[in-house]
Design a protein around this motif. Structure first.
Motif, short mmCIF file in Angstrom:
data_model
loop_
_atom_site.label_atom_id
_atom_site.label_comp_id
_atom_site.label_asym_id
_atom_site.label_seq_id
_atom_site.Cartn_x
_atom_site.Cartn_y
_atom_site.Cartn_z
N LYS A 325 -0.87 7.38 1.49
CA LYS A 325 -0.59 8.07 2.76
C LYS A 325 -0.02 9.47 2.46
O LYS A 325 -0.39 10.46 3.10
CB LYS A 325 0.45 7.24 3.54
CG LYS A 325 0.65 7.67 4.96
CD LYS A 325 1.57 6.67 5.64
CE LYS A 325 1.96 7.17 7.02
NZ LYS A 325 3.05 6.39 7.58
N THR A 326 0.84 9.53 1.47
CA THR A 326 1.40 10.82 1.05
C THR A 326 0.29 11.76 0.58
O THR A 326 0.30 12.96 0.88
CB THR A 326 2.43 10.60 -0.08
OG1 THR A 326 3.47 9.78 0.44
CG2 THR A 326 3.00 11.90 -0.60
N ALA A 327 -0.67 11.20 -0.16
CA ALA A 327 -1.78 12.05 -0.66
C ALA A 327 -2.56 12.63 0.51
O ALA A 327 -2.93 13.80 0.50
CB ALA A 327 -2.70 11.22 -1.57
N MET A 328 -2.81 11.82 1.53
CA MET A 328 -3.52 12.35 2.71
C MET A 328 -2.69 13.44 3.39
O MET A 328 -3.18 14.54 3.64
CB MET A 328 -3.82 11.23 3.73
CG MET A 328 -5.07 10.42 3.48
SD MET A 328 -6.53 11.36 3.00
CE MET A 328 -6.89 12.34 4.45
N ASN A 329 -1.42 13.13 3.67
CA ASN A 329 -0.57 14.12 4.37
C ASN A 329 -0.47 15.41 3.58
O ASN A 329 -0.64 16.51 4.11
CB ASN A 329 0.86 13.57 4.56
CG ASN A 329 0.91 12.42 5.53
OD1 ASN A 329 -0.07 12.16 6.25
ND2 ASN A 329 2.02 11.72 5.57
N ALA A 330 -0.18 15.29 2.28
CA ALA A 330 0.07 16.48 1.46
C ALA A 330 -1.18 17.34 1.33
O ALA A 330 -1.10 18.57 1.36
CB ALA A 330 0.58 16.07 0.08
N THR A 331 -2.34 16.69 1.19
CA THR A 331 -3.55 17.50 0.99
C THR A 331 -3.97 18.19 2.28
O THR A 331 -4.42 19.35 2.26
CB THR A 331 -4.71 16.65 0.43
OG1 THR A 331 -4.93 15.51 1.28
CG2 THR A 331 -4.43 16.19 -0.99
N LYS A 357 -8.68 10.64 0.27
CA LYS A 357 -9.01 9.56 1.22
C LYS A 357 -9.33 8.24 0.53
O LYS A 357 -8.96 7.17 1.02
CB LYS A 357 -10.20 10.01 2.10
CG LYS A 357 -10.53 9.03 3.22
CD LYS A 357 -9.37 8.85 4.21
CE LYS A 357 -9.45 7.52 4.93
NZ LYS A 357 -8.21 7.15 5.62
N ILE A 358 -9.98 8.32 -0.63
CA ILE A 358 -10.41 7.07 -1.27
C ILE A 358 -9.22 6.21 -1.70
O ILE A 358 -9.32 4.97 -1.76
CB ILE A 358 -11.35 7.34 -2.49
CG1 ILE A 358 -12.03 6.05 -2.95
CG2 ILE A 358 -10.62 8.00 -3.65
CD1 ILE A 358 -12.87 5.37 -1.94
N THR A 359 -8.07 6.86 -1.92
CA THR A 359 -6.92 6.07 -2.38
C THR A 359 -6.41 5.12 -1.29
O THR A 359 -5.66 4.19 -1.56
CB THR A 359 -5.76 6.96 -2.91
OG1 THR A 359 -5.26 7.76 -1.83
CG2 THR A 359 -6.23 7.86 -4.03
N GLN A 360 -6.82 5.37 -0.04
CA GLN A 360 -6.45 4.45 1.06
C GLN A 360 -7.49 3.35 1.25
O GLN A 360 -7.36 2.51 2.13
CB GLN A 360 -6.30 5.22 2.37
CG GLN A 360 -5.15 6.22 2.35
CD GLN A 360 -4.90 6.83 3.71
OE1 GLN A 360 -5.80 7.37 4.35
NE2 GLN A 360 -3.67 6.73 4.19
N ILE A 361 -8.57 3.42 0.45
CA ILE A 361 -9.67 2.46 0.65
C ILE A 361 -9.83 1.52 -0.54
O ILE A 361 -9.85 0.30 -0.38
CB ILE A 361 -11.00 3.22 0.94
CG1 ILE A 361 -10.88 4.00 2.25
CG2 ILE A 361 -12.18 2.24 0.99
CD1 ILE A 361 -12.06 4.90 2.58
N TYR A 362 -9.98 2.12 -1.76
CA TYR A 362 -10.33 1.19 -2.85
C TYR A 362 -9.12 0.46 -3.44
O TYR A 362 -7.99 0.80 -3.17
CB TYR A 362 -11.23 1.81 -3.91
CG TYR A 362 -10.83 3.05 -4.68
CD1 TYR A 362 -9.53 3.48 -4.79
CD2 TYR A 362 -11.83 3.77 -5.32
CE1 TYR A 362 -9.23 4.61 -5.53
CE2 TYR A 362 -11.53 4.90 -6.08
CZ TYR A 362 -10.23 5.31 -6.18
OH TYR A 362 -9.94 6.42 -6.91
N GLU A 363 -9.45 -0.56 -4.22
CA GLU A 363 -8.45 -1.50 -4.77
C GLU A 363 -7.57 -2.09 -3.65
O GLU A 363 -6.36 -2.30 -3.84
CB GLU A 363 -7.66 -0.85 -5.90
CG GLU A 363 -8.60 -0.46 -7.03
CD GLU A 363 -8.00 -0.45 -8.41
OE1 GLU A 363 -6.93 -1.05 -8.60
OE2 GLU A 363 -8.65 0.12 -9.30
#
Ligand code: CAA
Ligand code: FAD
Length: 380
Positions: A325-331, A357-363
């Motif tokens: 979530k932080t990666a989405m907000n920060a980017t 975005k992918i970090t909220q989807i995979y794994e």
């Protein structure tokens, strides 16, 4: 409580930082734009030990701890998340899975090559009708005595075209549901194993994602991992650690975007002053930095839990949920701080935004992390 990193941790972090700056940054825009797999860069990462960081030296790995691994993942991801997902899948899914649950023969035959980067691995759980709902596997592996016969389709497989060895999860006895699932090591090139076309993706475009088809592939019994029926637990246990790697990837994407935005805000002028002097911009940076530091604490705590042999299902899921979530907000904010320049490739932040975005989807999607977290905190 000691928040200090060791000298060794700092050396590994700096080595990854230098490598990312010197070897990944040149060409990262072109690889993203043309969807080029980073063959040369992966080779160098293997030579430097980034592909088997946590594997025991006995099998050719670096023998490092999880904290070292997440430090390296963060640095690589600041620059090139396509390369870091290759590192993550190879280290925390494939190598860890084989080292922890494989036989001595499997380790000698496969792990020694995967740990050095001589070979690359892939982890194949998802199917067209079984993504989040991972127990609904349709791929079958029928027991024929000394071998299994594998049939089915796996999709979204990272390193799908470039891997040499594939960990494939399949149903051997449907009646037993998740207790009838097994995991196998499958080699590229075996009869009936076909790599489908590459996906054209929003982000992590340098990483190759493929559908894989298995048509009557003969898998020797000695390539099954663990006891009969262990495959689903194998996948879940492996993914618990994998999620720490992806959380570190998200942290790296966020901090890479933050650093670019901070530096840009100090040189770009508007209304007679550097834009960082406008409180609206300074407050964005304050929010970004705070969320990144919070993510870093969660990522480090999960890595530390794993190193201390504590349970890390909960801490890993929380780290992935929050860091992604932080990666989405920060980017998104980094693009905003760059104004029009943020919208073009040259300034890097638009790529980081697409990669985030992918970090909220995979794994495991963010919703799945919340299932894992809520089940864990409500259990007792
Ligand atoms: N460790 C050990 N065992 C576990 C476990 C864990 N972390 N999580 C679940 N299990 C066990 C359970 O104990 C249970 O076994 P028992 O019946 O013996 O107790 C069994 O697994 C089934 O568990 P659930 O009943 O909880 O299963 P479920 O159907 O409700 O699903 C889920 C649980 C957490 C949602 C799981 O399906 C899941 O994680 N889904 C997401 C799948 C996923 O993450 N896919 C990622 C693919 S790889 C990838 O994406 C790589 C990449 O991009 C780079
Ligand atoms: P679905 O499961 O169909 O989910 C759709 C939506 O419904 C999501 O928002 C999800 O969170 C939500 N949802 C589903 N169930 C629930 C529920 N119970 N409660 C609340 N919400 C729910 N897989 C591999 O095995 N190996 C890989 O190497 C790999 N690499 C990948 C690389 C890329 C680039 C991508 C895009 C995917 C990759 N995956 C890989 C697959 C990935 O793990 C799945 O996409 C992911 O687990 C989600 O599954 P799905 O796409 O089928 O979505």
């Amino acid at each position: 409580m000691d928040f200090k990193l060791t000298e060794e941790h700092l050396m590994i972090r700096d080595a990854a930082r230098d490598f990312a700056k010197n070897e990944l940054l040149p060409g990262v825009i072109e690889r993203d734009s043309k969807q080029l797999f980073p063959t040369e860069q992966v080779k160098k990462m293997g030579e430097l030990g980034f592909l088997g960081m946590m594997v025991s030296p006995e099998y050719g790995g670096g023998g490092m701890d999880t904290v070292s691994y997440v430090l390296a993942m963060e640095e690589l991801s600041k620059i090139d998340a396509s390369c870091s997902v290759i590192v993550s899948v190879n280290n925390s899914l494939v190598c860890w899975g084989i080292e922890t649950f494989g036989t001595e023969e499997q380790k000698k035959k496969y792990l020694t090559k995967l740990a050095t980067g001589e070979s690359i691995g892939a982890f194949c759980l998802s199917e067209p009708e079984a993504g989040s709902d991972a127990t609904s596997q349709k791929t079958t592996a029928i027991d024929k005595g000394d071998h299994y016969v594998l049939n089915g389709t796996k999709n979204w497989i990272t390193n799908g075209g470039s891997a040499d060895y594939y960990l494939v999860i399949a149903q051997t006895d449907r009646e037993k549901k998740h207790k009838g699932i097994n995991a196998f090591i499958v080699e590229k090139g075996w009869d009936g194993f076909e790599v489908g076309p590459k996906e054209d993706k929003l982000g992590i475009r340098g990483s190759d994602t493929h559908t894989l088809n298995f048509n009557d592939v003969k898998v020797p019994k000695e390539n099954r991992i663990g006891d009969d029926g262990f495959g689903f637990k194998f996948a879940m246990k492996t993914l618990s650690g994998g999620r720490i790697g992806i959380a570190a990837q998200a942290l790296g994407i966020a901090s890479g975007a933050y650093e670019l935005a901070r530096d840009y805000s100090k040189i770009r002028k508007a209304f007679g002053t550097e834009i960082c002097n406008h409180q609206a911009i300074a407050f964005k940076l304050a929010d970004m930095y705070t969320e990144i530091e919070a993510s870093r604490h969660l990522v480090m705590k999960a890595a530390w839990d794993k190193d201390q042999k504590k349970n890390y299902d909960l801490s890993g899921a929380m780290a992935k949920l929050y860091a992604s979530k932080t990666a989405m907000n920060a980017t998104v904010e980094a693009v905003q701080i760059h104004g029009g320049n943020g919208y073009v490739k040259e300034y890097h932040v638009e790529r980081l935004m697409r990669d985030a975005k992918i970090t909220q989807i995979y794994e495991g999607t963010s919703e799945i992390q919340k299932i894992v977290i809520s089940r864990s905190i409500l259990k007792d």
